[in-house]
Scaffold this active site. Structure first.
Site, mmCIF file in Angstrom:
data_model
loop_
_atom_site.group_PDB
_atom_site.id
_atom_site.type_symbol
_atom_site.label_atom_id
_atom_site.label_comp_id
_atom_site.label_asym_id
_atom_site.label_seq_id
_atom_site.Cartn_x
_atom_site.Cartn_y
_atom_site.Cartn_z
ATOM 1 N N GLU A 226 0.853 -1.191 0.000
ATOM 2 C CA GLU A 226 0.000 0.000 0.000
ATOM 3 C C GLU A 226 0.888 1.240 0.000
ATOM 4 O O GLU A 226 0.682 2.162 -0.772
ATOM 5 C CB GLU A 226 -0.934 0.005 1.221
ATOM 6 N N ARG A 304 -7.478 2.574 13.439
ATOM 7 C CA ARG A 304 -8.345 1.420 13.249
ATOM 8 C C ARG A 304 -8.298 0.483 14.469
ATOM 9 O O ARG A 304 -9.284 -0.198 14.768
ATOM 10 C CB ARG A 304 -8.032 0.674 11.947
ATOM 11 N N ARG A 336 -3.404 -6.630 6.154
ATOM 12 C CA ARG A 336 -4.767 -7.156 6.231
ATOM 13 C C ARG A 336 -5.377 -7.043 7.634
ATOM 14 O O ARG A 336 -4.954 -7.715 8.570
ATOM 15 C CB ARG A 336 -4.751 -8.618 5.796
ATOM 16 N N PHE A 338 -5.333 -4.108 9.249
ATOM 17 C CA PHE A 338 -4.925 -2.713 9.416
ATOM 18 C C PHE A 338 -5.102 -2.201 10.849
ATOM 19 O O PHE A 338 -5.737 -1.179 11.093
ATOM 20 C CB PHE A 338 -5.756 -1.856 8.440
ATOM 21 N N ALA A 502 -8.237 -1.415 2.351
ATOM 22 C CA ALA A 502 -9.409 -1.243 3.208
ATOM 23 C C ALA A 502 -10.589 -2.116 2.781
ATOM 24 O O ALA A 502 -11.732 -1.849 3.153
ATOM 25 C CB ALA A 502 -9.816 0.235 3.287
ATOM 26 N N GLU A 705 -10.596 -8.298 4.123
ATOM 27 C CA GLU A 705 -9.908 -8.351 5.403
ATOM 28 C C GLU A 705 -10.677 -9.027 6.551
ATOM 29 O O GLU A 705 -10.074 -9.722 7.361
ATOM 30 C CB GLU A 705 -9.545 -6.925 5.856
#
Ligand code: MTE
Ligand code: HPA
Ligand code: MOS
Length: 749
Positions: A226, A304, A336, A338, A502, A705
């Site tokens: 990412e 998160r 994955r 996050f 995401a 995810e």
């Protein structure tokens, strides 16, 4: 519909970075990275390396025409170290040679003198020394301080979760090819083509419209590409810019493992309070995130963790604080989940501890506190919950009572082999937590022969995005999917893209594709309406044929398209989609950040060998909230893959840095990922059927995810199996639960 890539995948014909035919004169890059985790560069000796055969040039920070900066959220990360090194593996110099081997041989001849500085690897120590990436953040609901007095039971504890190596099958890499007028095309194995473009423009001091980034597909990203694919794209571009030659760098596995960041390890404290009926009245958590030496995506990952700190439970009084701690490890990054899995592990540990002390099953506490529709998350969003539906369906469908009885029976009959069972409910919010990132675009062309070409902002990395995009276009036009081709992701065709991350890319890019196709369809219908002198509303396309007032005409799709072209009607559309209704106010830490949540429940059973500490996952039985899956085959694949990746994180994948910040688990001989023998013997996945409306594409919820977090169940199942053998064991919540740790706790006094 099967994954459209399956044909070329199984034939070995799919094109990854290393499969791109090389342009004549291509040069090869390799990085000299810091052998020391923290220090001041006193001198750098490149002469020996320069004399090596095939070496063309060696670049350092002084060769950068623009800014020596690749930091995304915070500008705190140099591309090449200028005066200081901050982690083992930090790029210092870039060797360019006529072959990959020559470049790597020359790297070995580089010497650097470093004045050592103190090394921090532990996040709590970093916090003590005030080495924070950003100021701490706190999410709060109700009032925990007054709630404690109402609790009948209060428990406290500490947890550790380790990092995780992405181990995408295709390592990081890029290939930069100079174009006319000093423009550069970069083929990059990246989840974020725009990220690579933007950073290259900044480092080379060039406008973004001169940098073209093109991505066919990735051999896996899992979050690791990412942000961290950028370095390699920019480095290749830097060399191509100076040398006016194509430059390629495809990292060796050990270079990749050593130089790139991983999932963030966390150390956390919890305090949980329950009443007599086992309602959780209050929960406090403090998270110490090991961010590594630069921000990278850590602030977003930290956020998160807070969003998911109560998992799928409703707790009326919550206070969760998170520190992003700067250490001398490679900057840790997206992986994955996050940050979500790290937050969810802590609440599950808190529940496990409470259950142990109360001498009840954690299942009682878990079920008692499941989130209901209308409940408020600590960040203010009101839940539209499927938590109870998934849980109850799992209990009934898989007959939990029977499964529990089987475990009890097995354990009473076996002395040196024990079973454990655990339930793991999940709740995961879909959307980038940073609202502005939730946007995507699609470019759709219908060619005069009736074939369709689509480009979107999304990157195919094995998750089946291109198949879903193709399905969207086929469904909207109602044409044979074979007419449609999804093209590479390219910043000249679709601009200002968010990374493919995401889990939101089929929603974002699928909806942009839907909008573009609908616009073209409308124009085509107008052409047909004119021909049949009728209303647009009376025209339909059904499986390639034009229908007027529900009667099939003699116009097939191609004929319609050709007629539209002759009438000079546009057959192309570029569309934009931004999901409505999401927002977040970081000054209050409240808002409605997610378009929706994904729920599910997994029942995991494991068997441990009490002589050796080794174990097997017998079964994972899942009820998962897919909404209305638009591609069950792909979605089952995503569930299985994410589950096994989660089990790997929780049980066997053990990242080890020494006190000097050097990675010990730096190869596949020392870092164990799940293989065919360690996947669960049985994985059952039941689709929870819901007719409820949601903002997902075709109501098919994001799946990339969320299922990873079912893997947390394996940790607690192992925990319970150990307790069945050694009831007095006090097991610290320290993941992964490796066979070594299992063995030690089996015989703990
Ligand atoms: N599946 C495969 N095969 N390979 C991957 O790299 N990445 C995961 C998930 N599934 C990944 C994968 C991660 S981290 C995310 S965020 C999503 O896919 C991204 O794709 P999506 O938004 O299309 O679900
Ligand atoms: N998820 C995944 N990737 C991201 C996010 C997120 O919420 N925010 C920024 N990058
Ligand atoms: Mo996924 S960690 O959002 O790339």
């Amino acid at each position: 519909m099967k994954n459209i890539d399956s044909y070329t995948h199984v034939r070995g014909e799919s094109v990854y970075l290393d499969d791109i035919p090389l342009v004549n004169g291509t040069l090869f890059a390799s990085v000299y990275d810091s052998p020391v985790a923290h220090g001041k560069i006193k001198s750098l000796h490149l002469d020996e390396a320069m004399k090596m055969p095939g070496v063309v040039r060696i670049f350092t920070a002084t060769d950068i025409p623009g800014e020596n900066q690749i930091g995304g959220i915070i500008a705190d990360e140099e591309l090449l170290a200028s005066t200081h090194v901050h982690f083992c593996g930090m790029p210092v110099a870039l060797v360019i040679a006529t072959s990959d081997e020559a470049a790597k041989a020359a790297v070995k001849k580089i010497k650097m003198e470093i004045e050592p500085l103190p090394i921090i690897t532990d996040p709590r120590e970093a916090k003590e020394k005030n080495e924070l990436i950003i100021p701490p953040r706190t999410f709060q609901l109700g009032d925990t301080t007054t709630a404690w007095s109402k609790c009948d039971h209060i428990f406290e504890g500490q947890t550790e979760t380790n990092g995780q190596e992405h181990l995408y099958i295709e390592t990081q890499g890029a290939y930069a090819v100079p174009q006319e007028n000093s423009a550069i095309r970069i083929y990059s194995s990246t989840q974020g083509p725009t990220q690579v473009q933007r950073s290259t423009a900044r480092v080379l001091n060039m406008p973004m419209n001169y940098i073209e980034v093109d991505t066919t597909r990735l051999g896996g990203g899992f979050g690791g590409k990412e942000d961290q694919a950028t370095t390699w794209g920019v480095l290749c571009a830097l060399a191509a810019y100076h040398l006016k030659k194509p430059v390629k760098y495809s990292l060796h596995r050990m270079e990749d493992m050593r130089m790139t960041g991983k999932r963030h390890p966390y150390s956390s404290d919890f305090k949980i309070g329950l009443d007599k009926e086992y309602n959780i009245l209050a929960y406090e958590a403090i998270f110490y995130q090991n961010a590594g030496a630069a921000a990278d995506l850590s602030p977003a990952v930290l956020e998160r963790t807070l969003f998911h700190c109560t998992n799928s439970y409703f707790i009326p009084n919550v206070k969760a604080t998170a520190y992003s701690c700067r250490t001398n490890l490679p900057p840790n990054t997206a992986f994955r989940g996050f940050g979500g899995p790290q937050g969810m592990f802590v609440i599950e540990a808190a529940i496990a501890k409470a259950a142990e002390k109360l001498n009840i099953s954690p299942i009682v506490i878990q079920q008692q506190n499941l989130l209901r529709t209308g409940d408020e998350f600590p960040y203010g969003q009101i839940a539209q919950s499927e938590a109870n539906e998934c849980w109850e369906k799992a209990v009934e469908l898989y007959d939990l009572n029977k499964l529990q009885q089987e475990v009890t029976d097995y354990n009473s009959k076996n002395k040196l082999s024990k079973r454990g069972l655990a339930l793991m409910p999940i709740c995961f919010g879909i959307s980038f937590t940073k609202t502005l990132m939730n946007q995507a675009r699609a470019l759709v062309h219908v060619y005069t022969d009736g074939s369709v070409g689509i480009s979107t902002a999304g990157v195919e990395m094995g998750q089946g995005l291109n198949t879903k995009i193709l399905q969207v276009a086929a469904a909207i036009f109602s044409i044979n999917p074979e007419r449609i081709k999804v093209n590479t992701t390219n910043t000249y065709r679709v601009a200002n893209t968010s990374p493919t991350a995401a889990s939101a890319s089929s929603d974002l890019n699928g909806k942009a594709t839907e909008i573009a196709c609908l616009a073209i369809l409308q124009r085509l219908k107008e052409v047909a309406a004119e021909e049949w002198k009728t209303e647009v509303g009376s025209v339909k396309i059904k499986e390639d044929w034009v229908f007027v007032n529900d009667k099939q005409t003699d116009w097939i799709w191609n004929k319609l398209v050709q007629t539209a072209f002759v009438k000079r009607v546009s057959l192309s559309e570029h569309a934009h989609y931004a999901p409505p209704g999401i927002w977040f106010d970081a000054t209050k830490e409240k808002g409605h950040p997610f378009t929706y949540h994904v729920y599910g429940t997994a029942i995991t059973t494991v068997t441990i060998d009490c002589l050796r500490g080794i174990y097997e996952v017998d079964s994972v039985k899942i009820v998962h909230d897919f909404g209305k899956s638009m591609n069950p085959i792909i979605d089952i694949g995503q569930c299985e893959g994410a589950l096994v990746q989660g089990i790997g994180w929780m049980t066997m994948e053990e990242i080890l840095y020494d006190k000097e910040g050097k990675l010990k688990s730096n190869a596949l001989s020392t870092y164990k990922v799940p293989d065919i023998y360690s996947v669960p013997k049985e994985i059952s996945i039941h689709f929870l059927e819901t007719e409820k409306d949601n903002l997902a594409i075709f109501r098919s919820k994001a799946v990339g995810e969320p299922p990873l977090m079912y893997g947390i169940g394996a940790y607690f199942a192992l925990h319970n199996a150990v307790k069945a053998f050694n009831p007095s064991a006090i097991i610290s919540f320290d993941a992964p639960m490796t066979p070594e740790k299992v063995l030690m706790s089996l015989y703990q006094q």
